[in-house]
Motif scaffolding. Structure first.
Motif, PDB file in Angstrom:
ATOM      1  N   UNK A 101       0.865  -1.176   0.000  1.00 24.95           N
ATOM      2  CA  UNK A 101       0.000   0.000   0.000  1.00 24.95           C
ATOM      3  C   UNK A 101       0.903   1.228   0.000  1.00 24.95           C
ATOM      4  N   UNK A 102       0.986   1.937  -1.131  1.00 23.63           N
ATOM      5  CA  UNK A 102       1.888   3.090  -1.197  1.00 23.63           C
ATOM      6  C   UNK A 102       1.458   4.262  -0.328  1.00 23.63           C
ATOM      7  N   UNK A 103       0.196   4.303   0.077  1.00 26.19           N
ATOM      8  CA  UNK A 103      -0.281   5.411   0.914  1.00 26.19           C
ATOM      9  C   UNK A 103       0.188   5.226   2.357  1.00 26.19           C
ATOM     10  N   UNK A 104      -0.074   4.053   2.925  1.00 24.37           N
ATOM     11  CA  UNK A 104       0.344   3.803   4.308  1.00 24.37           C
ATOM     12  C   UNK A 104       1.791   3.303   4.387  1.00 24.37           C
ATOM     13  N   UNK A 105       2.367   2.992   3.229  1.00 24.26           N
ATOM     14  CA  UNK A 105       3.741   2.467   3.127  1.00 24.26           C
ATOM     15  C   UNK A 105       3.893   1.173   3.925  1.00 24.26           C
ATOM     16  N   UNK A 106       2.914   0.273   3.712  1.00 24.29           N
ATOM     17  CA  UNK A 106       2.960  -1.056   4.332  1.00 24.29           C
ATOM     18  C   UNK A 106       3.170  -2.090   3.246  1.00 24.29           C
ATOM     19  N   UNK A 107       3.855  -3.155   3.617  1.00 25.22           N
ATOM     20  CA  UNK A 107       4.165  -4.231   2.688  1.00 25.22           C
ATOM     21  C   UNK A 107       3.822  -5.568   3.343  1.00 25.22           C
ATOM     22  N   UNK A 108       3.226  -6.469   2.562  1.00 23.27           N
ATOM     23  CA  UNK A 108       2.966  -7.844   3.008  1.00 23.27           C
ATOM     24  C   UNK A 108       3.892  -8.747   2.194  1.00 23.27           C
ATOM     25  N   UNK A 109       4.517  -9.678   2.879  1.00 23.33           N
ATOM     26  CA  UNK A 109       5.476 -10.557   2.209  1.00 23.33           C
ATOM     27  C   UNK A 109       5.524 -11.899   2.923  1.00 23.33           C
ATOM     28  N   UNK A 110       6.124 -12.867   2.272  1.00 27.34           N
ATOM     29  CA  UNK A 110       6.287 -14.200   2.845  1.00 27.34           C
ATOM     30  C   UNK A 110       7.638 -14.236   3.558  1.00 27.34           C
ATOM     31  N   UNK A 111       7.643 -14.622   4.828  1.00 28.59           N
ATOM     32  CA  UNK A 111       8.917 -14.679   5.553  1.00 28.59           C
ATOM     33  C   UNK A 111       9.582 -16.044   5.385  1.00 28.59           C
ATOM     34  N   UNK A 112      10.720 -16.224   6.016  1.00 24.59           N
ATOM     35  CA  UNK A 112      11.487 -17.471   5.891  1.00 24.59           C
ATOM     36  C   UNK A 112      10.751 -18.685   6.444  1.00 24.59           C
ATOM     37  N   UNK A 113       9.799 -18.467   7.349  1.00 23.51           N
ATOM     38  CA  UNK A 113       9.018 -19.561   7.943  1.00 23.51           C
ATOM     39  C   UNK A 113       7.713 -19.815   7.198  1.00 23.51           C
ATOM     40  N   UNK A 114       7.594 -19.221   6.013  1.00 21.83           N
ATOM     41  CA  UNK A 114       6.395 -19.329   5.174  1.00 21.83           C
ATOM     42  C   UNK A 114       5.136 -18.843   5.882  1.00 21.83           C
ATOM     43  N   UNK A 115       5.285 -17.727   6.580  1.00 25.85           N
ATOM     44  CA  UNK A 115       4.171 -17.023   7.197  1.00 25.85           C
ATOM     45  C   UNK A 115       4.077 -15.655   6.503  1.00 25.85           C
ATOM     46  N   UNK A 116       2.927 -15.031   6.600  1.00 25.94           N
ATOM     47  CA  UNK A 116       2.768 -13.690   6.043  1.00 25.94           C
ATOM     48  C   UNK A 116       3.190 -12.678   7.093  1.00 25.94           C
ATOM     49  N   UNK A 117       4.068 -11.776   6.703  1.00 24.90           N
ATOM     50  CA  UNK A 117       4.449 -10.655   7.574  1.00 24.90           C
ATOM     51  C   UNK A 117       3.960  -9.375   6.918  1.00 24.90           C
ATOM     52  N   UNK A 118       3.483  -8.471   7.740  1.00 25.12           N
ATOM     53  CA  UNK A 118       3.086  -7.152   7.277  1.00 25.12           C
ATOM     54  C   UNK A 118       3.884  -6.150   8.083  1.00 25.12           C
ATOM     55  N   UNK A 119       4.552  -5.254   7.394  1.00 24.54           N
ATOM     56  CA  UNK A 119       5.346  -4.270   8.125  1.00 24.54           C
ATOM     57  C   UNK A 119       5.312  -2.924   7.426  1.00 24.54           C
ATOM     58  N   UNK A 120       5.706  -1.919   8.185  1.00 20.63           N
ATOM     59  CA  UNK A 120       5.926  -0.604   7.616  1.00 20.63           C
ATOM     60  C   UNK A 120       7.235  -0.700   6.840  1.00 20.63           C
ATOM     61  N   UNK A 121       7.243  -0.236   5.614  1.00 16.98           N
ATOM     62  CA  UNK A 121       8.424  -0.378   4.756  1.00 16.98           C
ATOM     63  C   UNK A 121       9.662   0.270   5.365  1.00 16.98           C
ATOM     64  N   UNK A 122       9.489   1.398   6.031  1.00 16.08           N
ATOM     65  CA  UNK A 122      10.640   2.168   6.480  1.00 16.08           C
ATOM     66  C   UNK A 122      10.857   2.141   7.990  1.00 16.08           C
ATOM     67  N   UNK A 123      10.265   1.168   8.683  1.00 11.02           N
ATOM     68  CA  UNK A 123      10.526   1.001  10.114  1.00 11.02           C
ATOM     69  C   UNK A 123      10.522  -0.479  10.455  1.00 11.02           C
ATOM     70  N   UNK A 147      -4.633  -7.771  -0.340  1.00 13.00           N
ATOM     71  CA  UNK A 147      -4.757  -6.329  -0.555  1.00 13.00           C
ATOM     72  C   UNK A 147      -4.609  -5.612   0.774  1.00 13.00           C
ATOM     73  N   UNK A 148      -3.770  -4.586   0.776  1.00 10.14           N
ATOM     74  CA  UNK A 148      -3.607  -3.731   1.953  1.00 10.14           C
ATOM     75  C   UNK A 148      -4.244  -2.386   1.631  1.00 10.14           C
ATOM     76  N   UNK A 149      -5.126  -1.936   2.518  1.00 13.23           N
ATOM     77  CA  UNK A 149      -5.729  -0.615   2.383  1.00 13.23           C
ATOM     78  C   UNK A 149      -5.639   0.054   3.747  1.00 13.23           C
ATOM     79  N   UNK A 150      -4.789   1.044   3.835  1.00  9.22           N
ATOM     80  CA  UNK A 150      -4.546   1.776   5.078  1.00  9.22           C
ATOM     81  C   UNK A 150      -4.205   0.806   6.211  1.00  9.22           C
ATOM     82  N   UNK A 151      -5.088   0.609   7.177  1.00 15.70           N
ATOM     83  CA  UNK A 151      -4.770  -0.255   8.315  1.00 15.70           C
ATOM     84  C   UNK A 151      -5.522  -1.576   8.295  1.00 15.70           C
TER      85      UNK A 151
END
Length: 174
Positions: A101-123, A147-151
């Motif tokens: 989500x470019x507005x909230x600058x959040x990213x969802x990705x697959x981590x090394x344990x094959x779980x979904x992580x959601x984080x702020x891109x710059x923190x 899909x990520x929309x704001x929070x």
């Protein structure tokens, strides 16, 4: 040989001249030796050095936010982000990004344990989402849409033994 050379030259031309923003460029010495250069505070900074051109993709998420996607195989890829407005680079590379989500600058990705992580891109703020995906599918094929929309994050995925159950899950807040 000429055809391969022509494709390489066209690739450089497209890489350098077709982006909506001149702050990020791919510059190649040869096909397997390209640098990604970002213009930050009026100075050129090499973000990536000596990488194969075919494995680099730049995705502009907004006029100021760029995603640098680096392929390392299938389904392997890493993303790093640059916010040109606030002069920020992501602190880490994100493995297999599934939503941004470019507005909230959040990213969802697959981590090394094959779980979904959601984080702020710059923190360093993040949450880990552990869902009961189908046992017969890998996480990469069990996830249908994210899909990520704001929070809020919306995840459509397959569950159950024979992956016939499709689940739509909303998680608040992220």
């Amino acid at each position: 040989m000429f055809f391969r050379f022509l494709i390489f030259v066209l690739g450089i031309y497209i890489s350098v001249f077709s982006f909506a923003n001149d702050n990020l460029k791919i510059i190649c010495k040869k096909e397997d030796s390209c640098n990604v250069v970002a213009k930050i505070d009026g100075k050129n900074k090499i973000i990536l050095k000596d990488y194969e051109r075919s494995k680099i993709h730049i995705n502009w998420l907004s006029k100021d936010l760029a995603q640098l996607l680096l392929s390392c195989g299938s389904p392997c890829n890493y993303s790093t982000f640059i916010d040109f407005k606030n002069k920020l680079e992501s602190k880490k590379s994100y493995y297999i990004v599934i939503a941004v989500d470019p507005i909230s600058k959040k990213v969802a990705y697959i981590n090394d344990n094959e779980k979904i992580e959601v984080s702020n891109i710059f923190s360093d703020k993040k949450i880990i989402i552990d869902l009961d995906f189908s046992k017969s599918l890998s996480i990469y094929t069990a996830i249908d849409k994210v899909k990520i929309t704001h929070n809020k994050i919306s995840i459509n995925y397959y569950a159950g033994e024979d992956e016939i159950e499709k689940i739509n899950k909303y998680i608040l807040p992220i």
